[in-house]
Write an enzyme that holds these catalytic residues in place. Structure first.
Site, PDB file in Angstrom:
ATOM      1  NE  ARG A  50     -54.450 -24.402  34.330  1.00  0.00           N
ATOM      2  CZ  ARG A  50     -54.308 -25.668  34.717  1.00  0.00           C
ATOM      3  NH1 ARG A  50     -53.179 -26.296  34.522  1.00  0.00           N
ATOM      4  NH2 ARG A  50     -55.290 -26.285  35.307  1.00  0.00           N
ATOM      5  CG  ASP A 117     -68.992 -24.722  41.277  1.00  0.00           C
ATOM      6  OD1 ASP A 117     -68.507 -24.864  40.149  1.00  0.00           O
ATOM      7  OD2 ASP A 117     -68.452 -24.064  42.173  1.00  0.00           O
ATOM      8  CG  HIS A 145     -64.803 -23.086  41.583  1.00  0.00           C
ATOM      9  ND1 HIS A 145     -66.026 -23.292  40.992  1.00  0.00           N
ATOM     10  CD2 HIS A 145     -64.129 -22.271  40.726  1.00  0.00           C
ATOM     11  CE1 HIS A 145     -66.093 -22.644  39.847  1.00  0.00           C
ATOM     12  NE2 HIS A 145     -64.954 -22.017  39.660  1.00  0.00           N
TER      13      HIS A 145
HETATM   14  C1  LMR Z   1     -66.174 -21.107  36.076  1.00  0.00           C
HETATM   15  O1  LMR Z   1     -66.476 -22.038  36.841  1.00  0.00           O
HETATM   16  O2  LMR Z   1     -66.933 -20.663  35.216  1.00  0.00           O
HETATM   17  C2  LMR Z   1     -64.780 -20.546  36.135  1.00  0.00           C
HETATM   18  O3  LMR Z   1     -64.259 -20.771  37.417  1.00  0.00           O
HETATM   19  C3  LMR Z   1     -63.964 -21.209  35.092  1.00  0.00           C
HETATM   20  C4  LMR Z   1     -62.565 -20.626  34.991  1.00  0.00           C
HETATM   21  O4  LMR Z   1     -61.599 -21.423  35.035  1.00  0.00           O
HETATM   22  O5  LMR Z   1     -62.414 -19.417  34.875  1.00  0.00           O
END
Ligand code: LMR
Length: 287
Positions: A50, A117, A145
Protein backbone atom coordinates in the site's frame (compact mmCIF):
# COMPACT_ATOMS: atom_id res chain seq x y z
CA UNK A 1 7.93 -8.35 -11.82
CA UNK A 2 10.10 -7.45 -14.86
CA UNK A 3 11.36 -4.30 -13.12
CA UNK A 4 12.68 -6.34 -10.19
CA UNK A 5 14.85 -8.82 -12.09
CA UNK A 6 18.02 -6.72 -11.69
CA UNK A 7 17.53 -6.61 -7.91
CA UNK A 8 16.92 -10.35 -7.99
CA UNK A 9 20.31 -10.83 -9.60
CA UNK A 10 21.84 -9.25 -6.50
CA UNK A 11 19.76 -11.45 -4.20
CA UNK A 12 20.93 -14.54 -6.12
CA UNK A 13 24.56 -13.44 -5.68
CA UNK A 14 24.00 -12.99 -1.95
CA UNK A 15 22.47 -16.46 -1.66
CA UNK A 16 25.51 -17.93 -3.42
CA UNK A 17 27.82 -15.93 -1.18
CA UNK A 18 26.25 -17.47 1.93
CA UNK A 19 27.71 -20.82 0.76
CA UNK A 20 24.72 -22.70 2.15
CA UNK A 21 25.71 -26.39 2.03
CA UNK A 22 22.16 -27.42 1.04
CA UNK A 23 21.72 -24.86 -1.76
CA UNK A 24 22.19 -26.69 -5.05
CA UNK A 25 21.19 -23.88 -7.42
CA UNK A 26 19.39 -20.58 -7.91
CA UNK A 27 17.16 -19.73 -10.87
CA UNK A 28 15.63 -16.30 -11.29
CA UNK A 29 13.16 -14.83 -13.73
CA UNK A 30 9.93 -12.88 -14.18
CA UNK A 31 7.88 -15.62 -15.87
CA UNK A 32 5.65 -17.37 -13.34
CA UNK A 33 5.08 -20.39 -15.59
CA UNK A 34 8.82 -21.03 -15.90
CA UNK A 35 9.75 -20.22 -12.30
CA UNK A 36 6.99 -22.39 -10.77
CA UNK A 37 7.78 -25.33 -13.04
CA UNK A 38 8.04 -28.41 -10.81
CA UNK A 39 7.80 -26.38 -7.56
CA UNK A 40 7.19 -28.42 -4.41
CA UNK A 41 6.99 -25.43 -2.06
CA UNK A 42 6.09 -21.88 -3.12
CA UNK A 43 6.74 -19.06 -0.65
CA UNK A 44 4.92 -16.10 -2.18
CA UNK A 45 6.67 -13.17 -0.54
CA UNK A 46 6.13 -10.53 -3.22
CA UNK A 47 3.03 -8.35 -3.22
CA UNK A 48 2.12 -4.84 -4.16
CA UNK A 49 2.44 -2.71 -1.00
CA UNK A 50 0.00 0.00 0.00
CA UNK A 51 1.40 3.38 -0.97
CA UNK A 52 0.35 6.92 -0.10
CA UNK A 53 -3.19 7.76 -1.11
CA UNK A 54 -4.07 4.16 -1.94
CA UNK A 55 -7.44 2.83 -0.79
CA UNK A 56 -7.78 -0.74 0.48
CA UNK A 57 -9.71 -1.64 -2.69
CA UNK A 58 -6.75 -0.38 -4.79
CA UNK A 59 -4.44 -2.68 -2.80
CA UNK A 60 -6.79 -5.64 -3.28
CA UNK A 61 -7.02 -4.81 -6.98
CA UNK A 62 -3.24 -4.68 -7.50
CA UNK A 63 -2.68 -7.89 -5.55
CA UNK A 64 -5.68 -9.64 -7.04
CA UNK A 65 -3.99 -9.46 -10.43
CA UNK A 66 -0.69 -10.81 -9.02
CA UNK A 67 -2.17 -13.66 -6.98
CA UNK A 68 -4.75 -14.75 -9.56
CA UNK A 69 -1.91 -15.10 -12.10
CA UNK A 70 0.32 -16.91 -9.58
CA UNK A 71 -2.47 -19.33 -8.63
CA UNK A 72 -3.04 -20.15 -12.31
CA UNK A 73 0.70 -20.57 -12.98
CA UNK A 74 1.12 -22.84 -9.93
CA UNK A 75 -1.84 -25.00 -10.96
CA UNK A 76 -0.44 -25.36 -14.48
CA UNK A 77 3.22 -25.95 -13.65
CA UNK A 78 3.96 -26.92 -10.05
CA UNK A 79 4.57 -30.46 -8.78
CA UNK A 80 1.60 -32.53 -7.62
CA UNK A 81 2.75 -32.31 -3.97
CA UNK A 82 2.81 -28.47 -4.04
CA UNK A 83 2.49 -26.55 -0.77
CA UNK A 84 2.07 -22.73 -0.75
CA UNK A 85 2.53 -20.05 1.90
CA UNK A 86 1.62 -16.44 1.17
CA UNK A 87 3.67 -13.82 3.03
CA UNK A 88 2.84 -10.82 0.81
CA UNK A 89 0.02 -8.63 2.12
CA UNK A 90 -2.91 -8.78 2.46
CA UNK A 91 -1.68 -12.33 3.04
CA UNK A 92 -4.95 -14.08 3.96
CA UNK A 93 -6.90 -12.65 1.05
CA UNK A 94 -4.01 -13.13 -1.38
CA UNK A 95 -4.01 -16.84 -0.41
CA UNK A 96 -7.81 -16.85 -0.86
CA UNK A 97 -7.43 -15.42 -4.39
CA UNK A 98 -4.59 -17.82 -5.26
CA UNK A 99 -6.43 -21.00 -4.23
CA UNK A 100 -9.56 -19.91 -6.11
CA UNK A 101 -7.43 -19.52 -9.24
CA UNK A 102 -5.62 -22.85 -8.94
CA UNK A 103 -7.95 -25.49 -10.37
CA UNK A 104 -6.89 -29.02 -9.47
CA UNK A 105 -4.77 -28.00 -6.47
CA UNK A 106 -6.48 -28.89 -3.15
CA UNK A 107 -7.39 -25.68 -1.30
CA UNK A 108 -5.70 -26.87 1.90
CA UNK A 109 -2.33 -26.62 0.14
CA UNK A 110 -2.64 -22.80 0.26
CA UNK A 111 -1.80 -21.08 3.55
CA UNK A 112 -1.10 -17.54 4.79
CA UNK A 113 1.64 -16.44 7.15
CA UNK A 114 0.59 -15.55 10.70
CA UNK A 115 3.68 -17.14 12.27
CA UNK A 116 5.23 -13.66 12.38
CA UNK A 117 2.39 -12.44 14.62
CA UNK A 118 2.67 -15.68 16.62
CA UNK A 119 6.39 -15.08 17.21
CA UNK A 120 5.74 -11.45 18.15
CA UNK A 121 3.22 -12.65 20.73
CA UNK A 122 5.68 -15.22 22.15
CA UNK A 123 8.27 -12.50 22.64
CA UNK A 124 5.91 -10.02 24.32
CA UNK A 125 4.62 -12.67 26.70
CA UNK A 126 8.10 -13.94 27.55
CA UNK A 127 9.26 -10.42 28.43
CA UNK A 128 6.20 -9.79 30.61
CA UNK A 129 6.57 -13.13 32.41
CA UNK A 130 10.35 -12.69 32.72
CA UNK A 131 10.80 -16.19 31.31
CA UNK A 132 12.80 -17.43 28.30
CA UNK A 133 10.82 -17.29 25.06
CA UNK A 134 11.25 -21.06 24.67
CA UNK A 135 9.00 -21.60 27.70
CA UNK A 136 6.03 -19.90 26.02
CA UNK A 137 3.94 -22.42 24.05
CA UNK A 138 0.44 -22.96 22.66
CA UNK A 139 0.10 -19.41 21.39
CA UNK A 140 -2.67 -18.78 18.86
CA UNK A 141 -3.24 -15.96 16.43
CA UNK A 142 -6.87 -15.90 15.32
CA UNK A 143 -8.25 -14.17 12.21
CA UNK A 144 -6.52 -11.86 9.76
CA UNK A 145 -2.85 -10.84 9.51
CA UNK A 146 -3.85 -7.26 10.19
CA UNK A 147 -4.43 -4.97 13.15
CA UNK A 148 -7.73 -6.79 13.84
CA UNK A 149 -6.03 -10.12 14.65
CA UNK A 150 -6.56 -11.69 18.09
CA UNK A 151 -3.44 -13.02 19.84
CA UNK A 152 -4.73 -15.46 22.48
CA UNK A 153 -3.01 -15.49 25.87
CA UNK A 154 -5.81 -17.47 27.52
CA UNK A 155 -4.99 -20.74 25.75
CA UNK A 156 -1.22 -20.12 25.79
CA UNK A 157 1.12 -21.67 28.36
CA UNK A 158 4.27 -20.60 30.13
CA UNK A 159 6.38 -23.48 31.36
CA UNK A 160 3.25 -25.66 30.97
CA UNK A 161 0.99 -23.38 33.07
CA UNK A 162 -1.85 -21.19 31.82
CA UNK A 163 -0.22 -17.98 30.56
CA UNK A 164 -3.09 -15.63 31.51
CA UNK A 165 -3.01 -16.91 35.12
CA UNK A 166 0.78 -16.63 35.18
CA UNK A 167 0.64 -13.00 33.97
CA UNK A 168 -2.40 -12.21 36.17
CA UNK A 169 -2.87 -8.81 34.58
CA UNK A 170 -5.95 -8.48 32.36
CA UNK A 171 -5.33 -4.75 31.83
CA UNK A 172 -1.90 -5.54 30.37
CA UNK A 173 -3.40 -8.24 28.12
CA UNK A 174 -6.18 -5.96 26.84
CA UNK A 175 -4.44 -2.61 26.59
CA UNK A 176 -0.79 -3.49 25.94
CA UNK A 177 -0.27 -7.04 24.75
CA UNK A 178 -3.05 -7.27 22.15
CA UNK A 179 -2.47 -3.86 20.51
CA UNK A 180 1.33 -4.23 20.61
CA UNK A 181 1.21 -7.56 18.76
CA UNK A 182 -1.55 -6.48 16.37
CA UNK A 183 0.18 -3.22 15.44
CA UNK A 184 3.77 -4.48 15.48
CA UNK A 185 4.05 -4.50 11.68
CA UNK A 186 3.21 -0.79 11.57
CA UNK A 187 5.67 -0.09 14.44
CA UNK A 188 8.47 -1.83 12.50
CA UNK A 189 7.63 0.21 9.39
CA UNK A 190 7.67 3.43 11.45
CA UNK A 191 11.09 2.56 12.91
CA UNK A 192 12.79 1.09 9.85
CA UNK A 193 11.09 3.05 7.13
CA UNK A 194 10.40 -0.31 5.51
CA UNK A 195 8.31 -3.36 6.19
CA UNK A 196 9.69 -6.19 8.36
CA UNK A 197 12.16 -8.30 6.39
CA UNK A 198 14.35 -10.54 8.57
CA UNK A 199 11.55 -11.49 10.99
CA UNK A 200 9.10 -12.10 8.12
CA UNK A 201 11.65 -14.29 6.32
CA UNK A 202 12.41 -16.21 9.51
CA UNK A 203 8.70 -16.75 10.21
CA UNK A 204 8.12 -17.96 6.64
CA UNK A 205 10.91 -20.53 6.99
CA UNK A 206 9.56 -21.69 10.38
CA UNK A 207 6.03 -21.96 8.92
CA UNK A 208 7.24 -24.27 6.15
CA UNK A 209 9.62 -26.25 8.36
CA UNK A 210 6.89 -27.00 10.91
CA UNK A 211 4.37 -27.84 8.17
CA UNK A 212 6.65 -30.72 7.15
CA UNK A 213 8.55 -31.54 10.37
CA UNK A 214 5.42 -31.32 12.55
CA UNK A 215 4.38 -29.53 15.72
CA UNK A 216 5.53 -30.95 19.06
CA UNK A 217 3.24 -33.36 20.98
CA UNK A 218 0.63 -31.33 22.88
CA UNK A 219 1.65 -28.14 21.09
CA UNK A 220 0.45 -26.23 18.08
CA UNK A 221 1.33 -23.27 15.90
CA UNK A 222 -0.63 -20.52 14.10
CA UNK A 223 -1.30 -20.66 10.36
CA UNK A 224 -3.74 -18.93 8.05
CA UNK A 225 -5.62 -21.89 6.57
CA UNK A 226 -8.82 -22.46 4.62
CA UNK A 227 -11.60 -22.61 7.20
CA UNK A 228 -13.79 -25.70 7.42
CA UNK A 229 -16.29 -23.75 9.54
CA UNK A 230 -14.45 -24.44 12.83
CA UNK A 231 -15.04 -21.86 15.57
CA UNK A 232 -17.83 -20.35 13.41
CA UNK A 233 -15.35 -18.93 10.89
CA UNK A 234 -17.19 -19.18 7.54
CA UNK A 235 -15.94 -22.11 5.47
CA UNK A 236 -13.63 -21.13 2.62
CA UNK A 237 -12.12 -18.03 4.22
CA UNK A 238 -8.36 -18.09 4.87
CA UNK A 239 -8.20 -17.33 8.59
CA UNK A 240 -5.55 -17.94 11.24
CA UNK A 241 -6.21 -20.84 13.62
CA UNK A 242 -4.28 -23.00 16.06
CA UNK A 243 -3.07 -25.93 13.97
CA UNK A 244 -1.10 -29.11 14.45
CA UNK A 245 1.01 -30.20 11.50
CA UNK A 246 2.61 -33.38 10.26
CA UNK A 247 4.33 -34.28 6.98
CA UNK A 248 2.79 -31.46 4.95
CA UNK A 249 -0.73 -31.76 6.42
CA UNK A 250 -2.40 -29.52 9.00
CA UNK A 251 -5.38 -29.89 11.32
CA UNK A 252 -7.25 -27.17 13.21
CA UNK A 253 -7.07 -27.75 16.98
CA UNK A 254 -10.67 -28.21 18.14
CA UNK A 255 -12.61 -27.32 21.28
CA UNK A 256 -10.36 -24.64 22.76
CA UNK A 257 -12.32 -22.50 25.24
CA UNK A 258 -13.20 -19.10 23.72
CA UNK A 259 -14.54 -16.45 26.08
CA UNK A 260 -17.10 -13.82 25.04
CA UNK A 261 -14.23 -11.31 25.08
CA UNK A 262 -12.16 -13.42 22.68
CA UNK A 263 -15.21 -14.21 20.53
CA UNK A 264 -15.83 -10.50 20.01
CA UNK A 265 -12.24 -9.94 18.79
CA UNK A 266 -12.27 -13.00 16.53
CA UNK A 267 -15.59 -11.98 14.97
CA UNK A 268 -14.27 -8.50 14.22
CA UNK A 269 -11.24 -9.93 12.42
CA UNK A 270 -13.34 -12.51 10.56
CA UNK A 271 -15.74 -9.74 9.45
CA UNK A 272 -12.75 -7.98 7.91
CA UNK A 273 -11.86 -11.17 6.03
CA UNK A 274 -15.47 -11.44 4.81
CA UNK A 275 -15.37 -7.88 3.47
CA UNK A 276 -11.99 -8.48 1.75
CA UNK A 277 -13.39 -11.66 0.15
CA UNK A 278 -16.46 -9.74 -1.06
CA UNK A 279 -14.23 -6.99 -2.48
CA UNK A 280 -12.09 -9.42 -4.52
CA UNK A 281 -15.25 -11.12 -5.78
CA UNK A 282 -16.59 -7.76 -6.91
CA UNK A 283 -13.27 -7.06 -8.63
CA UNK A 284 -13.65 -10.33 -10.51
CA UNK A 285 -10.62 -12.19 -9.10
CA UNK A 286 -12.75 -14.86 -7.42
CA UNK A 287 -15.80 -16.34 -9.14
C1 LMR B 1 4.30 -7.05 9.15
O1 LMR B 1 3.44 -7.58 9.87
O2 LMR B 1 5.43 -6.76 9.54
C2 LMR B 1 3.92 -6.67 7.74
O3 LMR B 1 2.86 -7.48 7.32
C3 LMR B 1 3.54 -5.24 7.73
C4 LMR B 1 3.25 -4.72 6.34
O4 LMR B 1 2.17 -4.12 6.15
O5 LMR B 1 4.07 -4.89 5.44
Amino acid sequence: MPGAVKVLEGVAMELEDCAFPTLCGVEIGDGANHIFDGANVAMLVGASPRTKGMERSDLLGANGAIFAAQGQALAANAASDLRVVVTGNPANTNAYIAYHNAPGVPAERFTALTRLDHNRALHQLAVKAKRPVGEVTNMTIWGNHSSTQYPDVFNARINGENAACWVGDDAWINFEFIPTVAKRGAAVIAARGASSAASAADATIKHVRDWFAGTPAGGWTSMGVVSDGSYDVPAGLVSSFPVTTSKGDWKIVQDLPISAFARHFIQTSVSELVSEAEAVKELGFVK
